[in-house]
Each structure stands twice: as C-alpha cells, then as structure tokens.
Design a protein around this motif. Structure first.
Motif, PDB file in Angstrom:
ATOM      1  N   ALA A   1       1.277  -1.099  -0.351  1.00 35.61           N
ATOM      2  CA  ALA A   1       0.001  -0.216  -0.068  1.00 35.61           C
ATOM      3  C   ALA A   1       1.114   1.680  -0.081  1.00 35.61           C
ATOM      4  O   ALA A   1       1.626   1.320   0.789  1.00 35.61           O
ATOM      5  CB  ALA A   1      -1.150   0.128   1.202  1.00 35.61           C
ATOM      6  N   GLY A   2       0.299   1.911  -1.095  1.00 38.53           N
ATOM      7  CA  GLY A   2       1.127   3.371  -1.412  1.00 38.53           C
ATOM      8  C   GLY A   2       2.883   3.377  -1.410  1.00 38.53           C
ATOM      9  O   GLY A   2       3.164   4.395  -1.083  1.00 38.53           O
ATOM     10  N   LYS A   3       3.574   2.052  -2.164  1.00 40.63           N
ATOM     11  CA  LYS A   3       4.633   2.097  -1.884  1.00 40.63           C
ATOM     12  C   LYS A   3       5.243   1.696  -3.676  1.00 40.63           C
ATOM     13  O   LYS A   3       6.512   1.316  -3.849  1.00 40.63           O
ATOM     14  CB  LYS A   3       5.582   0.797  -0.951  1.00 40.63           C
ATOM     15  CG  LYS A   3       5.251   0.942   0.166  1.00 40.63           C
ATOM     16  CD  LYS A   3       5.513  -0.111   0.995  1.00 40.63           C
ATOM     17  CE  LYS A   3       5.232  -0.215   2.904  1.00 40.63           C
ATOM     18  NZ  LYS A   3       5.716  -1.054   3.623  1.00 40.63           N
ATOM     19  N   ASN A   4       4.140   1.685  -4.635  1.00 42.57           N
ATOM     20  CA  ASN A   4       4.745   1.567  -5.355  1.00 42.57           C
ATOM     21  C   ASN A   4       4.559   2.238  -6.797  1.00 42.57           C
ATOM     22  O   ASN A   4       3.801   3.096  -7.447  1.00 42.57           O
ATOM     23  CB  ASN A   4       3.329   0.501  -6.337  1.00 42.57           C
ATOM     24  CG  ASN A   4       3.872   0.070  -7.725  1.00 42.57           C
ATOM     25  OD1 ASN A   4       4.726  -0.155  -8.455  1.00 42.57           O
ATOM     26  ND2 ASN A   4       2.748  -0.590  -8.162  1.00 42.57           N
ATOM     27  N   GLY A   5       5.725   2.952  -6.226  1.00 43.16           N
ATOM     28  CA  GLY A   5       6.017   4.503  -6.730  1.00 43.16           C
ATOM     29  C   GLY A   5       7.178   4.181  -8.677  1.00 43.16           C
ATOM     30  O   GLY A   5       6.442   3.273  -9.320  1.00 43.16           O
ATOM     31  N   ASP A   6       7.905   5.248  -8.861  1.00 46.98           N
ATOM     32  CA  ASP A   6       7.996   5.598 -10.137  1.00 46.98           C
ATOM     33  C   ASP A   6       9.069   4.288  -9.939  1.00 46.98           C
ATOM     34  O   ASP A   6       8.795   3.778 -11.338  1.00 46.98           O
ATOM     35  CB  ASP A   6       8.606   6.750 -10.911  1.00 46.98           C
ATOM     36  CG  ASP A   6       7.844   7.688 -10.967  1.00 46.98           C
ATOM     37  OD1 ASP A   6       6.160   6.645 -11.092  1.00 46.98           O
ATOM     38  OD2 ASP A   6       7.545   9.108 -11.155  1.00 46.98           O
ATOM     39  N   ASP A   7       9.849   3.666  -9.239  1.00 43.83           N
ATOM     40  CA  ASP A   7      10.763   3.259  -8.807  1.00 43.83           C
ATOM     41  C   ASP A   7      10.328   1.485  -8.519  1.00 43.83           C
ATOM     42  O   ASP A   7      11.257   0.994  -8.062  1.00 43.83           O
ATOM     43  CB  ASP A   7      11.817   3.468  -8.146  1.00 43.83           C
ATOM     44  CG  ASP A   7      12.844   4.958  -8.490  1.00 43.83           C
ATOM     45  OD1 ASP A   7      12.191   5.131  -9.615  1.00 43.83           O
ATOM     46  OD2 ASP A   7      13.083   5.554  -7.453  1.00 43.83           O
ATOM     47  N   GLY A   8       8.905   1.530  -8.233  1.00 41.82           N
ATOM     48  CA  GLY A   8       8.545   0.509  -8.064  1.00 41.82           C
ATOM     49  C   GLY A   8       8.552  -0.064  -6.287  1.00 41.82           C
ATOM     50  O   GLY A   8       9.490   0.751  -5.541  1.00 41.82           O
ATOM     51  N   LEU A   9       8.550  -1.465  -6.112  1.00 47.16           N
ATOM     52  CA  LEU A   9       8.334  -1.592  -4.642  1.00 47.16           C
ATOM     53  C   LEU A   9       9.825  -1.656  -4.531  1.00 47.16           C
ATOM     54  O   LEU A   9      10.864  -2.021  -5.122  1.00 47.16           O
ATOM     55  CB  LEU A   9       7.953  -2.781  -4.256  1.00 47.16           C
ATOM     56  CG  LEU A   9       6.663  -3.350  -4.407  1.00 47.16           C
ATOM     57  CD1 LEU A   9       5.452  -4.086  -4.487  1.00 47.16           C
ATOM     58  CD2 LEU A   9       5.957  -2.127  -3.897  1.00 47.16           C
ATOM     59  N   ALA A  10      10.308  -0.997  -3.436  1.00 47.68           N
ATOM     60  CA  ALA A  10      11.449  -1.657  -2.220  1.00 47.68           C
ATOM     61  C   ALA A  10      11.903  -3.009  -2.240  1.00 47.68           C
ATOM     62  O   ALA A  10      11.281  -3.581  -1.937  1.00 47.68           O
ATOM     63  CB  ALA A  10      11.654  -0.338  -1.383  1.00 47.68           C
ATOM     64  N   SER A  11      13.249  -3.187  -2.280  1.00 51.31           N
ATOM     65  CA  SER A  11      14.088  -4.428  -1.646  1.00 51.31           C
ATOM     66  C   SER A  11      13.705  -4.699  -0.584  1.00 51.31           C
ATOM     67  O   SER A  11      13.078  -5.823  -0.669  1.00 51.31           O
ATOM     68  CB  SER A  11      15.642  -3.969  -2.189  1.00 51.31           C
ATOM     69  OG  SER A  11      15.870  -3.833  -3.427  1.00 51.31           O
ATOM     70  N   ASN A  12      13.765  -4.922  -0.027  1.00 46.97           N
ATOM     71  CA  ASN A  12      13.226  -4.395   1.395  1.00 46.97           C
ATOM     72  C   ASN A  12      11.717  -5.600   1.653  1.00 46.97           C
ATOM     73  O   ASN A  12      11.627  -5.895   2.425  1.00 46.97           O
ATOM     74  CB  ASN A  12      13.605  -3.732   2.617  1.00 46.97           C
ATOM     75  CG  ASN A  12      12.671  -2.431   1.966  1.00 46.97           C
ATOM     76  OD1 ASN A  12      12.466  -2.080   1.605  1.00 46.97           O
ATOM     77  ND2 ASN A  12      12.328  -1.568   3.587  1.00 46.97           N
ATOM     78  N   THR A  13      10.915  -4.417   1.029  1.00 40.99           N
ATOM     79  CA  THR A  13       9.430  -4.840   0.679  1.00 40.99           C
ATOM     80  C   THR A  13       9.500  -5.913  -0.296  1.00 40.99           C
ATOM     81  O   THR A  13       8.644  -6.438   0.692  1.00 40.99           O
ATOM     82  CB  THR A  13       8.673  -3.597   0.394  1.00 40.99           C
ATOM     83  OG1 THR A  13       8.708  -2.445   1.056  1.00 40.99           O
ATOM     84  CG2 THR A  13       6.658  -3.755   0.524  1.00 40.99           C
ATOM     85  N   ILE A  14      10.352  -5.864  -0.757  1.00 43.40           N
ATOM     86  CA  ILE A  14      10.054  -7.280  -1.853  1.00 43.40           C
ATOM     87  C   ILE A  14      10.489  -8.564  -0.907  1.00 43.40           C
ATOM     88  O   ILE A  14       9.997  -9.524  -0.786  1.00 43.40           O
ATOM     89  CB  ILE A  14      10.432  -7.267  -2.797  1.00 43.40           C
ATOM     90  CG1 ILE A  14       9.964  -6.087  -4.052  1.00 43.40           C
ATOM     91  CG2 ILE A  14      10.833  -8.073  -3.880  1.00 43.40           C
ATOM     92  CD1 ILE A  14      10.679  -5.430  -5.922  1.00 43.40           C
ATOM     93  N   SER A  15      11.843  -8.194  -0.070  1.00 42.65           N
ATOM     94  CA  SER A  15      11.584  -9.377   0.443  1.00 42.65           C
ATOM     95  C   SER A  15      11.257  -9.769   1.267  1.00 42.65           C
ATOM     96  O   SER A  15      10.738 -10.795   1.790  1.00 42.65           O
ATOM     97  CB  SER A  15      13.460  -8.506   1.288  1.00 42.65           C
ATOM     98  OG  SER A  15      14.286  -8.522   0.504  1.00 42.65           O
ATOM     99  N   ARG A  16      10.023  -9.370   2.232  1.00 43.95           N
ATOM    100  CA  ARG A  16       9.816  -9.502   3.545  1.00 43.95           C
ATOM    101  C   ARG A  16       8.356 -10.056   2.649  1.00 43.95           C
ATOM    102  O   ARG A  16       7.577 -11.465   2.673  1.00 43.95           O
ATOM    103  CB  ARG A  16       9.123  -7.842   4.074  1.00 43.95           C
ATOM    104  CG  ARG A  16       9.800  -7.207   5.183  1.00 43.95           C
ATOM    105  CD  ARG A  16       8.708  -5.900   5.370  1.00 43.95           C
ATOM    106  NE  ARG A  16       7.736  -6.464   6.341  1.00 43.95           N
ATOM    107  CZ  ARG A  16       7.130  -5.474   6.606  1.00 43.95           C
ATOM    108  NH1 ARG A  16       7.439  -4.177   6.797  1.00 43.95           N
ATOM    109  NH2 ARG A  16       5.876  -5.917   7.463  1.00 43.95           N
TER     110      ARG A  16
END
Length: 243
Positions: free
Chosen positions: A211-226
């Motif tokens: 939620a709210g983390k899918n910006g122009d650069d996409g999801l952050a690596s730590n979010t993807i790791s989780r």
C-alpha cells in the motif's frame, strides 16, 4: 498437486507473477527421483502423442536439473560445483521472469490458489493470468518450429497451456486437467472434474505490504524481501519484474 500463485503490482503497471516455492519443495520431497525405465515406459505407452512424449522428456530433464541444482547450491565455496552454480546463476539472470513463471506451472499442477492484494479486482487478476498464458502459448508456438533448443520451449509452452486450463471458466477444460493428470495425483485432485481448479485468495497482509509503496521506481527491495519471505518466493526472480 496444488500450487500457490502470488500476483501483485510491483512497478507502475508492471505486475509480478510468481509460484510459491513451498509447493515445489513439498512435491519434490514427497516423490522419489525419476528413473530412465519409468521414462521409457511412459513414452512407449499406447495412445501417447508426440507432443505428450516431448513434454514427458522435458519434465524428466527439468526434474533431474532441479535436483542437481540443489546439490550445486549447497557445495562448499570455491569448489568446482560452487563455480558451476555461480555460472548458472549468471545465465539464469538473462531469462525473462515470465518464462521462469510459465515453466514453473508443470503438468502435474491440478489446482491453484491465487493470492493477490485485497484491493485488486479478482476478475482483473484472472484476466492478467489468462493474457499471460495466451501470449506465452502464442510466442512459443511461433518460435518452436524454428528452434533447435526444443526442451526449454516445450517446458514453457506446456506451462502456458496448463495455466490457461487452470484459470479457465469452462468446466470441460477442468475435466481435461484430471484426464491428463499424473499417475501420482491425490484423491483430492481427482475430484476436480466438477469443481473449479482455481481458488481466489485476496490477502490483506499483501495489501498492507504494498500500500502506497508502488511508485515510479517500484517496490523497495526490503518490501520485496518481506513479500518473498511471507509467501516463499524466489527473490531474484521477483526482482526481475521490477528491474
């Protein structure tokens, strides 16, 4: 065999499609390594088409490679096996993530649980999966006849066809999943001729993570790791959808 498919937006309009590794590991641990005599018996069975024989051979080779890959991954650092594994990782980095996903949907998958963020429209999720299956099938049909490397193409093509059956609305397609199933299908799997082979699982936990983390650069690596830890996904494959 049941498998979990995890679907979520990862960068703008780009979506990630991945198969949970827990279904793969449980399948491999519960079955003995395939033997050449079993392969010979299957490809010489009456009424088996050339296409089915090619798929059987492709599955046999893929299973052998997967089991060998696990051994290479556990090899001591600096050993020849470890170096082979490192080289394999570099080669695999060139493979498209959709190709990896389609190859993971093997012909012994008879039921799928589709996990996706709760805010997404379930019809849209299935539509995207069908679109991927149709597009993958069309691409591999086009490339099949002009390619010498038949096994990888056959494996991905088979995955496209299987996925299309799994997310279909047609009950006749569901019954074909049973007729074409493996000999080791469970009794629960064999009840699918009158039931939908797909189960939609909207996830509030997955929704909260993205939620709210899918910006122009996409999801952050730590979010993807989780997300990968929660749903047992291969992180390197997931990152390819974003990068």
């Amino acid at each position: 065999m049941r498998a979990r498919l995890v679907v979520f937006p990862i960068k703008g309009r780009n979506w990630c499609f991945a198969k949970s590794l827990d279904s793969v590991s449980s399948s491999q641990s519960s079955s003995s390594p395939p033997k050449l005599k079993d392969l010979w018996r299957k490809i010489n069975a009456d009424g088996v088409s050339t296409k089915q024989n090619m798929e059987t051979v492709a599955d046999f080779v893929a299973d052998k490679m997967n089991r060998g890959w696990v051994a290479l991954e556990k090899a001591p650092q600096g050993s020849i096996k470890s170096k082979i594994h490192s080289l394999g990782v570099k080669l695999l980095s060139r493979v498209k993530p959709t190709e990896i996903f389609l190859k993971s949907v093997s012909e012994n998958v008879t039921k799928v649980e589709i996990t996706y963020p709760a805010s997404l429209n379930p019809r849209l999720v299935r539509r995207r999966l069908r679109h991927m299956a149709i597009r993958g099938s069309a691409i591999h049909k086009k490339n099949f006849y002009g390619s010498v490397t038949l096994l990888p193409l056959t494996s991905a093509f088979s995955g496209s066809e299987r996925l299309l059956l799994l997310v279909s609305d047609c009950s006749k397609s569901w019954s074909s999943l049973v007729r074409n199933g493996k000999e080791n299908d469970s009794k629960d799997d064999l009840k699918l001729d009158s039931q939908s082979p797909w189960v939609l699982q909207p996830s509030k936990d997955l929704e909260r993570l993205i939620a709210g983390k899918n910006g122009d650069d996409g999801l952050a690596s730590n979010t993807i790791s989780r997300i990968c830890d929660m749903y047992h996904l291969e992180k390197n494959d997931v990152l390819k959808y974003r990068d």
